[in-house]
Every structure is written in C-alpha cells, then in structure tokens.
Write an enzyme that holds these catalytic residues in place. Structure first.
Site, PDB file in Angstrom:
ATOM      1  N   GLY A 156       0.944  -1.260   0.227  1.00 16.03           N
ATOM      2  CA  GLY A 156       0.092   0.026  -0.049  1.00 16.03           C
ATOM      3  C   GLY A 156       0.757   1.420   0.040  1.00 16.03           C
ATOM      4  N   ARG A 157       0.463   2.387   0.615  1.00 13.00           N
ATOM      5  CA  ARG A 157       1.176   3.580   0.423  1.00 13.00           C
ATOM      6  C   ARG A 157       2.502   3.398   1.224  1.00 13.00           C
ATOM      7  NH1 ARG A 157      -3.501   4.787   3.258  1.00 13.00           N
ATOM      8  NH2 ARG A 157      -4.972   5.677   2.047  1.00 13.00           N
ATOM      9  N   ILE A 158       2.631   2.873   2.481  1.00 11.30           N
ATOM     10  CA  ILE A 158       3.866   2.877   3.128  1.00 11.30           C
ATOM     11  C   ILE A 158       4.700   1.749   2.479  1.00 11.30           C
ATOM     12  CG2 ILE A 158       5.049   2.599   5.274  1.00 11.30           C
ATOM     13  CD1 ILE A 158       2.373   3.726   6.775  1.00 11.30           C
ATOM     14  N   ARG A 241       1.825  -3.307  12.688  1.00 11.57           N
ATOM     15  CA  ARG A 241       0.918  -3.515  14.046  1.00 11.57           C
ATOM     16  C   ARG A 241       1.806  -4.750  14.476  1.00 11.57           C
ATOM     17  NH1 ARG A 241      -0.063   1.027  13.914  1.00 11.57           N
ATOM     18  NH2 ARG A 241      -2.141   2.028  14.030  1.00 11.57           N
ATOM     19  N   GLU A 270       1.345  -3.902  23.367  1.00  9.66           N
ATOM     20  CA  GLU A 270       1.974  -2.712  23.598  1.00  9.66           C
ATOM     21  C   GLU A 270       1.341  -2.174  24.856  1.00  9.66           C
ATOM     22  OE1 GLU A 270       2.116   0.153  20.220  1.00  9.66           O
ATOM     23  OE2 GLU A 270       3.118  -1.530  19.157  1.00  9.66           O
ATOM     24  N   HIS A 288       7.479   2.238  18.972  1.00 13.12           N
ATOM     25  CA  HIS A 288       6.482   2.712  18.250  1.00 13.12           C
ATOM     26  C   HIS A 288       6.999   4.143  17.394  1.00 13.12           C
ATOM     27  CE1 HIS A 288       1.991   1.750  17.129  1.00 13.12           C
ATOM     28  NE2 HIS A 288       2.591   2.446  15.704  1.00 13.12           N
ATOM     29  N   GLY A 290       7.347   5.091  14.283  1.00 12.63           N
ATOM     30  CA  GLY A 290       7.329   5.360  12.839  1.00 12.63           C
ATOM     31  C   GLY A 290       7.058   6.670  12.259  1.00 12.63           C
TER      32      GLY A 290
HETATM   33  C1  DGY Z   1      -0.283   4.799  13.160  1.00 12.15           C
HETATM   34  O1  DGY Z   1      -0.599   6.342  12.490  1.00 12.15           O
HETATM   35  O2  DGY Z   1      -1.256   4.037  12.482  1.00 12.15           O
HETATM   36  C2  DGY Z   1       1.053   4.555  13.633  1.00 12.15           C
HETATM   37  O3  DGY Z   1       0.949   3.532  14.044  1.00 12.15           O
HETATM   38  C3  DGY Z   1       1.503   5.657  14.617  1.00 12.15           C
HETATM   39  O4  DGY Z   1       1.599   7.100  13.788  1.00 12.15           O
END
Ligand code: DGY
Length: 327
Positions: A156-158, A241, A270, A288, A290
């Site tokens: 996807g995007r990331i 996740r 978490e 976490h 990112g």
């Molecule tokens: C998200 O945006 O889903 C990340 O896990 C935190 O920025």
C-alpha cells in the site's frame, strides 16, 4: 451559536489544537499518558467531537458513553482500534490520518533494517559499556543489503514508499497484495518488482518488511510455521502492527536462529514486549516511533483537526473511514 465541545485524549502537536480552538471548546487530557478505559469513557460524555489515539478502543461501549458524538478522528493511519461497522450503524463518521506519515514510516522501516542487519545497536552497547577492545576482523559481522531481495508484505502507501527507497541499493523487490486482481504498477515499472504469494515471499526474501493493516486475516501471519519457511539468513522488519507477528514464536525463532534477526517498532501487547525478547542480540526494538518526525506528527494533528471540524459541521471529512454514511 454554541461552540462544539471536543475532547482530545492526549496532547497532540499545537497546530491541530489551534485549528480546533477557532471553532470549538477543546479539552485535552492534561497528563502525557494514555487514558485508562474508565477515564476515556467518563471524559467523552457530553462531547460532540473526539480526537483519540491508536490505544483508545472506539467501540459500542465508547459510543454508549459518547451519546452526543458527531464525529471521531483517529490520530493515526491504522484504525484497528475503531469498530468502523459500529460507528456506521450509529451514523457516526470516523476518520484516520493517511498519507502525511507515509515517508516517515518508510524511513523508519529502513532505519530498523540497517540497524539490525549491521548490528548498530549491539556495537553501540559495547561502546557505551567501555567494552570495545579495538578493531577486529571478526567483530559485528552482519548481513549485506545491496543486491539482496526485499519482500514487501502489503504494498500500500507505506510499503510502496519503502520499496521505492530501495532503488539505491539495487535490490530485487517482491511484494504481496491481499487482492488477487491488483498489481502495483509503480513498483513493477520503477523497480521491476514482482507480485508473489505469501509462500514465495517467505522463502525468497532476504528482508521482509511488514506493511499490512491488522485484520483477523493478518493476525499472527508470522508464526512458528512461517519462520521455518524463511531463510536462516533473513531479517524481519515490522513498522505496521504488532499482532501481525506471534511474538512468543518470534522469540523462539530468534533464539533458535531460524531467522537472522528482527527489528520491531510495534508489539503484540504494547507497551510490553514478549518475555525473552529483550535479552536477545539479534533483535532491535524501537518504541512505536514510525511517524515520529516533526512534520509527520504536525501534519497528523492538522489532518485530524480538519477531519473533526468537517464532521462537526455535517460535511464529509477529507479522510473518512465510513463515507457511505454521507450517501
Ligand atoms: C499509525 O498512524 O497508525 C501509527 O502506528 C502511529 O503513527
């Protein structure tokens, strides 16, 4: 006209608060910590709008407490904390923050990839402890990156952004997509990437980077059986996740050297991590982070505020998760 009452479950960058403040009465959790469940339910009573975080469960109990709610804006792109179906049944719009954190998260995946492959944290620890005896030919030997195979789970995007960043490292790119019909033309044309099934991704990748959302079908996608299919020299990176990985199985796999290493930004439970993980050398752990860059976090705040303001005025928000309620 009376201003809408908005609650923000934890302080977010000022830019978002300022935007909301022009039109709403805003109250923010004064403490820099997640709210306990009872506090969340208590604080959303009587509010028309709420901005919440990925740890806030937005479900029927939440909506029962927030009887007057006209919109909920998630300060995150991931939205596994929201029962979108329930929001839709109650005709409450909900939104997330896509796009604005794509590059930041892809960069984090690369930071982790290099950190684990080149054993940056391990050698940092040796330096800080004053235990380094000087340069040695057999010290801290890690894995190569250039020319290796990068497996993107979820382009996807990331995932796409991370794959595109591999260009300088001349990597072979494999990717998966949950939809059998979909191909990622950008990756195929720019990188000669190839869409593969899960099995091939496990077996062929030197690095696997996880970019799928958490859904019932992605929970524990990585488990004892999948680690056995991966190369013994492979590394696993997770910025998506935590529960996509069975963390107890990962500890075993790392301990038994089923895979070479893992680098994690997210965890199954978490803020805790699985027992045994912290004593292993072949894992890098981040908290976490990112999306933790100035611009990403600021733009998430602005987008969440824009979403909420639109919802409060009865308009469809820019990044709505249940647009059908406006049809
Ligand atoms: C998200 O945006 O889903 C990340 O896990 C935190 O920025």
């Amino acid at each position: 006209m009376a201003k809408s009452k908005v609650y923000v479950t934890r302080m977010i960058p000022e830019a978002g608060i300022e935007l909301l403040g022009e039109m709403c009465d805003v109250e923010i959790n004064p403490e820099d910590r997640p709210l306990a469940r009872a506090e969340l339910l208590e604080n959303v009573r009587g509010r028309q709008g709420v901005i919440g975080l990925l740890g806030d469960r937005i479900d029927s109990e939440f909506f029962d407490a927030a009887q007057e709610i006209k919109g909920y804006a998630n300060y995150a792109v991931g939205f596994d904390n929201i029962d979108v179906g329930e929001a839709t049944r109650r005709k409450v719009p909900v939104s997330n923050t896509p796009d604005v954190l794509t590059d930041a998260t892809a960069e984090m995946a690369w930071s982790l990839l290099f950190a684990v492959a080149r054993r940056v944290v391990e050698s940092d620890q040796v330096m800080r402890a004053g235990d380094w005896s000087g340069w040695g030919p057999l010290q801290f030997i890690g894995g190569d990156v250039t020319g290796k195979t990068l497996g993107i789970l979820g382009a996807g995007r990331i995932g796409t952004a991370m794959a595109l960043m591999s260009k300088g490292f001349k990597m072979k790119v494999l990717y998966t997509d949950s939809s059998p019909q979909k191909t990622n033309l950008v990756l195929e044309e720019e990188l000669g990437a190839r869409k593969v099934g899960l099995e091939e991704l496990f077996e062929e990748s030197d690095f696997i980077s996880i970019h799928v959302p958490l859904r019932p079908e992605t929970r524990h996608l990585f488990n004892a059986a999948s680690f056995k299919k991966m190369k013994k020299t492979a590394y696993l990176i997770n910025t998506a996740r935590g529960p996509v990985i069975n963390e107890a199985d990962l500890v075993e796999a790392l301990r038994d050297k089923e895979i070479a290493g893992a680098a994690l930004d997210v965890y199954e439970f978490e803020p805790r991590m699985a027992e045994g993980l912290s004593i292993l050398d072949n894992v890098v752990t981040a908290a976490h982070t990112g999306s933790a860059t100035e611009s990403a976090r600021k733009n998430m705040a602005i987008l969440a505020a824009q979403n909420l303001l639109a919802m409060l005025s009865g308009k469809r928000p820019p990044t709505c998760l249940n647009p059908e309620i406006y049809e």
